[in-house]
Design a protein around this motif. Structure first.
Motif, PDB file in Angstrom:
ATOM      1  N   GLU A 156       0.833  -1.206   0.000  1.00 30.01           N
ATOM      2  CA  GLU A 156       0.000   0.000   0.000  1.00 30.01           C
ATOM      3  C   GLU A 156       0.868   1.257   0.000  1.00 30.01           C
ATOM      4  OE1 GLU A 156      -3.658   2.100   0.131  1.00 30.01           O
ATOM      5  OE2 GLU A 156      -3.340  -0.049  -0.052  1.00 30.01           O
ATOM      6  N   ARG A 157       1.873   1.286   0.864  1.00 28.99           N
ATOM      7  CA  ARG A 157       2.762   2.451   0.932  1.00 28.99           C
ATOM      8  C   ARG A 157       3.549   2.600  -0.358  1.00 28.99           C
ATOM      9  NH1 ARG A 157       5.390   3.612   6.762  1.00 28.99           N
ATOM     10  NH2 ARG A 157       5.927   5.473   5.583  1.00 28.99           N
ATOM     11  N   GLY A 158       3.954   1.473  -0.927  1.00 25.54           N
ATOM     12  CA  GLY A 158       4.690   1.523  -2.183  1.00 25.54           C
ATOM     13  C   GLY A 158       3.850   2.078  -3.316  1.00 25.54           C
ATOM     14  N   LEU A 159       2.577   1.691  -3.366  1.00 23.89           N
ATOM     15  CA  LEU A 159       1.673   2.197  -4.397  1.00 23.89           C
ATOM     16  C   LEU A 159       1.454   3.702  -4.252  1.00 23.89           C
ATOM     17  CD1 LEU A 159      -1.008  -0.649  -4.449  1.00 23.89           C
ATOM     18  CD2 LEU A 159       0.618  -0.121  -6.269  1.00 23.89           C
ATOM     19  N   VAL A 160       1.319   4.159  -3.013  1.00 22.28           N
ATOM     20  CA  VAL A 160       1.141   5.592  -2.771  1.00 22.28           C
ATOM     21  C   VAL A 160       2.389   6.357  -3.191  1.00 22.28           C
ATOM     22  CG1 VAL A 160       0.832   7.354  -0.988  1.00 22.28           C
ATOM     23  CG2 VAL A 160      -0.548   5.267  -0.933  1.00 22.28           C
ATOM     24  N   LYS A 161       3.567   5.850  -2.801  1.00 17.35           N
ATOM     25  CA  LYS A 161       4.823   6.515  -3.147  1.00 17.35           C
ATOM     26  C   LYS A 161       5.010   6.583  -4.660  1.00 17.35           C
ATOM     27  CE  LYS A 161       9.110   8.011  -2.318  1.00 17.35           C
ATOM     28  NZ  LYS A 161       9.738   7.911  -3.622  1.00 17.35           N
ATOM     29  N   ALA A 162       4.592   5.543  -5.361  1.00 16.16           N
ATOM     30  CA  ALA A 162       4.756   5.497  -6.813  1.00 16.16           C
ATOM     31  C   ALA A 162       3.665   6.268  -7.550  1.00 16.16           C
ATOM     32  CB  ALA A 162       4.767   4.043  -7.289  1.00 16.16           C
ATOM     33  N   GLY A 163       2.718   6.851  -6.808  1.00 16.98           N
ATOM     34  CA  GLY A 163       1.638   7.600  -7.438  1.00 16.98           C
ATOM     35  C   GLY A 163       0.576   6.726  -8.059  1.00 16.98           C
ATOM     36  N   ARG A 164       0.514   5.462  -7.659  1.00 15.73           N
ATOM     37  CA  ARG A 164      -0.450   4.525  -8.241  1.00 15.73           C
ATOM     38  C   ARG A 164      -1.669   4.311  -7.345  1.00 15.73           C
ATOM     39  NH1 ARG A 164       3.245  -0.508  -9.498  1.00 15.73           N
ATOM     40  NH2 ARG A 164       1.205  -1.416  -9.918  1.00 15.73           N
ATOM     41  N   ARG A 165      -1.632   4.827  -6.145  1.00 13.92           N
ATOM     42  CA  ARG A 165      -2.785   4.817  -5.244  1.00 13.92           C
ATOM     43  C   ARG A 165      -2.953   6.249  -4.757  1.00 13.92           C
ATOM     44  NH1 ARG A 165      -4.836   0.839  -1.857  1.00 13.92           N
ATOM     45  NH2 ARG A 165      -4.419  -0.526  -3.638  1.00 13.92           N
ATOM     46  N   VAL A 166      -4.091   6.854  -5.054  1.00 22.47           N
ATOM     47  CA  VAL A 166      -4.261   8.276  -4.766  1.00 22.47           C
ATOM     48  C   VAL A 166      -5.678   8.537  -4.281  1.00 22.47           C
ATOM     49  CG1 VAL A 166      -4.928   8.807  -7.146  1.00 22.47           C
ATOM     50  CG2 VAL A 166      -3.942  10.599  -5.728  1.00 22.47           C
ATOM     51  N   LYS A 167      -5.820   9.519  -3.397  1.00 24.64           N
ATOM     52  CA  LYS A 167      -7.139   9.934  -2.925  1.00 24.64           C
ATOM     53  C   LYS A 167      -7.352  11.388  -3.325  1.00 24.64           C
ATOM     54  CE  LYS A 167      -8.686   8.510   1.052  1.00 24.64           C
ATOM     55  NZ  LYS A 167      -8.887   8.355   2.519  1.00 24.64           N
ATOM     56  N   ILE A 168      -8.455  11.638  -4.017  1.00 19.68           N
ATOM     57  CA  ILE A 168      -8.760  12.995  -4.461  1.00 19.68           C
ATOM     58  C   ILE A 168     -10.066  13.455  -3.826  1.00 19.68           C
ATOM     59  CG2 ILE A 168      -7.553  12.683  -6.646  1.00 19.68           C
ATOM     60  CD1 ILE A 168     -10.257  12.376  -8.010  1.00 19.68           C
ATOM     61  N   CYS A 215     -10.939   7.263  -3.652  1.00 19.42           N
ATOM     62  CA  CYS A 215      -9.651   6.578  -3.643  1.00 19.42           C
ATOM     63  C   CYS A 215      -9.518   5.809  -4.954  1.00 19.42           C
ATOM     64  CB  CYS A 215      -9.549   5.634  -2.451  1.00 19.42           C
ATOM     65  SG  CYS A 215      -7.926   4.858  -2.279  1.00 19.42           S
ATOM     66  N   LEU A 216      -8.409   6.047  -5.661  1.00 19.65           N
ATOM     67  CA  LEU A 216      -8.224   5.477  -6.995  1.00 19.65           C
ATOM     68  C   LEU A 216      -6.945   4.665  -7.097  1.00 19.65           C
ATOM     69  CD1 LEU A 216      -8.954   8.654  -9.165  1.00 19.65           C
ATOM     70  CD2 LEU A 216     -10.550   6.800  -8.657  1.00 19.65           C
ATOM     71  N   GLU A 217      -6.964   3.679  -7.964  1.00 19.94           N
ATOM     72  CA  GLU A 217      -5.756   3.012  -8.433  1.00 19.94           C
ATOM     73  C   GLU A 217      -5.482   3.505  -9.843  1.00 19.94           C
ATOM     74  OE1 GLU A 217      -5.481  -1.325  -6.201  1.00 19.94           O
ATOM     75  OE2 GLU A 217      -6.331  -1.185  -8.205  1.00 19.94           O
ATOM     76  N   ALA A 238     -10.605  20.023  -8.007  1.00 22.59           N
ATOM     77  CA  ALA A 238     -10.150  18.775  -7.397  1.00 22.59           C
ATOM     78  C   ALA A 238      -8.732  18.927  -6.864  1.00 22.59           C
ATOM     79  CB  ALA A 238     -10.195  17.646  -8.423  1.00 22.59           C
ATOM     80  N   LYS A 239      -8.454  18.222  -5.783  1.00 21.07           N
ATOM     81  CA  LYS A 239      -7.097  18.210  -5.236  1.00 21.07           C
ATOM     82  C   LYS A 239      -6.805  16.838  -4.641  1.00 21.07           C
ATOM     83  CE  LYS A 239      -8.463  20.143  -0.740  1.00 21.07           C
ATOM     84  NZ  LYS A 239      -8.215  21.237   0.235  1.00 21.07           N
ATOM     85  N   ILE A 240      -5.530  16.539  -4.546  1.00 21.34           N
ATOM     86  CA  ILE A 240      -5.086  15.273  -3.958  1.00 21.34           C
ATOM     87  C   ILE A 240      -4.911  15.460  -2.459  1.00 21.34           C
ATOM     88  CG2 ILE A 240      -3.214  13.577  -3.892  1.00 21.34           C
ATOM     89  CD1 ILE A 240      -2.688  14.220  -6.835  1.00 21.34           C
ATOM     90  N   ILE A 241      -5.415  14.513  -1.680  1.00 21.23           N
ATOM     91  CA  ILE A 241      -5.297  14.606  -0.219  1.00 21.23           C
ATOM     92  C   ILE A 241      -4.515  13.411   0.312  1.00 21.23           C
ATOM     93  CG2 ILE A 241      -7.364  15.974   0.083  1.00 21.23           C
ATOM     94  CD1 ILE A 241      -8.866  13.441   0.824  1.00 21.23           C
TER      95      ILE A 241
END
Length: 241
Positions: A156-168, A215-217, A238-241
């Motif tokens: 999960e942390r790796g996906l967030v760091k790579a920009g592949r898991r994001v919450k807008i 929350c998106l992949e 829209a913004k990323i949180i």
């Protein structure tokens, strides 16, 4: 010795550091056989005792060692290993837990190897530009002792760091069909929706509007940027949180 025999034109070797036994032995042999080869050690930002000691040329301790790389979570460097490291290791750098997590994910996806945090720090340092990447660089990846219950959190942390898991988040009009219109934009751009939060009564939400968190992949950070740009073109703030 195996590294030098297999790759005679290696220019630098990067290895993890906990107590220092691995890199001390490695540096001692390499500097005797090929003194031109650079040796770099890597620690976690949350457990930087040897990093601090190398800079002061004296053993330094840390009150805590808090890191996902528990195999190198050492507060006090070893006396014997420090003397060798101080003499033969060219430099020591530190990496963040986020960088470690994204490296574990990358190795899992591309090499099909499960590497623990302590084993991934050396490659994390190379990938994040912490050590010079000139010539042929060998990154020592050691250890696969990872708790299976912890793997999902690391991924999960790796996906967030790579920009592949994001919450807008954005505001929409509180009318039928408005949420559907928002999701249609995301669907058109082929992002995967994990969950949606919709609230019309939150304190800071104007009357007649609703706040939406999604929350998106996504494929990568560029895909996320494309989604954000399209949402803004459609009039969403829209913004990323």
């Amino acid at each position: 010795m195996e590294i030098l025999q297999s790759l005679q034109d290696v220019t630098s070797i990067v290895a993890p550091i906990g107590g220092g036994g691995l890199i001390a032995g490695l540096a001692l042999v390499v500097k005797q056989m090929a003194p031109h080869v650079k040796i770099y050690g890597v620690q976690s930002e949350g457990a930087p005792a040897m990093y601090m000691s190398k800079r002061e040329h004296a053993i330094k301790t840390t009150p805590d060692a808090v890191t996902m790389a528990d195999g190198i979570a050492v507060k006090v460097p070893g006396n014997l290993t420090f003397d060798i490291i101080d003499k033969y290791v060219d430099d020591i750098v530190v990496v963040s837990d986020e960088a470690i997590a994204s490296t574990i994910l990358m190795v899992l996806e591309r090499a099909k190897l499960m590497v623990e945090g302590a084993g991934a720090v050396s490659l994390a340092a190379v990938l994040n530009g912490k050590v010079p990447a000139r010539g042929k660089v060998v990154s020592v990846i050691s250890g696969g002792n990872i708790d299976v219950n912890f793997i999902s959190r690391i991924i999960e942390r790796g996906l967030v760091k790579a920009g592949r898991r994001v919450k807008i988040t954005t505001l929409i009009a509180d009318r039928p069909g408005m949420l559907q219109n928002l999701l249609a934009v995301i669907t058109r751009l082929k992002a995967n929706v994990i969950n949606v939060y919709h609230d019309r009564v939150e304190r800071n939400v104007p009357i007649g509007q609703a706040v939406v968190e999604i929350c998106l992949e996504t494929r990568d950070a560029l895909h996320t940027e494309e989604i954000m740009a399209n949402l803004r073109q459609e009039g969403y703030i829209a913004k990323i949180i």
